[in-house]
Design a protein around this motif. Sequence first.
Motif: not given
Length: 78
Positions: A11-25
Amino acid sequence: MAALNFHIFHKHADRVSMANIAQTVNVLQAMILTNKEKMLRTPTYWVFEMFKVHQGGTFLRSSCSRPTTRSAKRRCRC
């Protein structure tokens, strides 16, 4: 929860270009849990799997409207 956050990011793609998960395991909200030789893919993993088709996509804002009546005078949010 992960899918809800992805929807917010989209919804906020105009301001958020990338998102990551910090911990995976082996942490809270992990993508993968392990126990010795065993491994389990969690629901968070599958959410990431489902949403990966949107990587590099273009967000198109849309809206819709409907006729108003006496009982419904709100604008439709799609």
